[in-house]
Design an enzyme around this catalytic site. Sequence first.
Site, short mmCIF file in Angstrom:
data_model
loop_
_atom_site.label_atom_id
_atom_site.label_comp_id
_atom_site.label_asym_id
_atom_site.label_seq_id
_atom_site.Cartn_x
_atom_site.Cartn_y
_atom_site.Cartn_z
N LYS A 55 -5.82 -10.88 10.27
CA LYS A 55 -6.58 -9.68 9.89
C LYS A 55 -7.23 -9.87 8.53
O LYS A 55 -8.40 -9.54 8.33
CB LYS A 55 -5.65 -8.45 9.89
CG LYS A 55 -5.26 -8.03 11.30
CD LYS A 55 -4.12 -7.03 11.33
CE LYS A 55 -3.72 -6.77 12.79
NZ LYS A 55 -2.52 -5.91 12.93
N ASP A 58 -5.71 2.22 12.68
CA ASP A 58 -5.03 1.93 13.96
C ASP A 58 -5.25 3.05 14.97
O ASP A 58 -4.98 2.88 16.15
CB ASP A 58 -3.52 1.75 13.72
CG ASP A 58 -3.13 0.28 13.62
OD1 ASP A 58 -3.86 -0.55 14.16
OD2 ASP A 58 -2.09 0.00 13.00
N GLN A 61 1.84 -2.58 9.34
CA GLN A 61 2.16 -3.52 10.42
C GLN A 61 3.53 -3.20 11.00
O GLN A 61 4.52 -3.11 10.28
CB GLN A 61 2.12 -4.96 9.86
CG GLN A 61 2.29 -6.04 10.91
CD GLN A 61 1.14 -6.11 11.91
OE1 GLN A 61 -0.02 -6.03 11.54
NE2 GLN A 61 1.46 -6.23 13.18
#
Length: 306
Positions: free
Chosen positions: A53, A120, A97
Amino acid sequence: MTARILDGNKISSDIRAEAAQEVQSLIAAGKRPGLAVILAGHNPASEIYVRNKVKACEQLGIHSEKLTPPDSVTTEELLEMVNSLNQRDDIDGILVQLPLPKQVDSKKVLLAVSPEKDVDGFHPINVGNLSTQRPGLVPCTPSGVIEILRRSKISIEGQNATVVGRSDIVGKPAAMLLLNANATVTVCHSKTRDLPAVCRQADILVAAIGKAGFVSKDFLKPGATVIDVGINKITDPAEFDKFFAGDAARQKSFTEKGSSLVGDVDPHVGEVAGAMTPVPGGVGPLTIAMLMVNTIKACQMRRGSR
Ligand code: NDP
């Protein structure tokens, strides 16, 4: 029949090229998009995901920051971290995460992320925005499913779309996006009766189950489009042969690495499907591309220009 293969790598690189241009115009306007990733503790798989990422951000000119609290981090410490990122004007996206260390209340931490920065798309506000068709941030992998269909010119409107899997991260938002795009949507799960028969109604079949090669030819209407979200690692040579016997390139890499990736769909489905995504190289590459798109969108929505 041999299915047309939907090339996720190509689609992902097209999206990234478009995203890089958007980043350039934002930078020119003095608004460089910024993404902060919180990676708590040491989970080897998470470390790889986060590295990818951060690398994608660098390639596009997006500012990125990695925060790495130790395994022993508390819920309160993470909440403080999220709150201070919420306050910063130069940070547009906050990504926590998962999984978080076991002593942490993950739901509480995810809920603390400002919905405006929730790249997200997991926050209940964004889930509500999606289901009521309001502007917001949409989960990356399901958005990738829709991008593959759209950019491959596979029409969604009026089609029977069946999603196998109802997780909050993949199945449910994928079903909602298909519904918003005017498909007639069926959502299946582990309690669905006669799953193959239900799936055989589908013009578009999305598999997000987490079981290697679970969807077989028997699940398919001839000519249907199959989007395989699953990523499963197989190490058993007998299982490998069941899916890939005769594939010399795969065999070579399996012998060298001792493992291979297979989706939730048996690759033999390609003998019946009209189009399908491969694994790897299908939905996977779209997930990070859509994270970049979400970071840019979050910047535009919060700092102006959308
Ligand atoms: P979850 O485990 O959260 O959900 C799996 C879903 O599949 C559940 O709804 C479950 O039903 C359903 N299911 C399980 N067994 C069966 C069965 N025998 N028949 C019908 N339905 C069944 O998984 P995720 O949604 O998080 O992930 C799904 C897959 O996608 C995994 O392989 C994962 O690795 C992959 N993935 C890939 C990503 C990418 O970037 N390409 C990103 C995220 C995930 P029930 O609700 O009844 O238990």
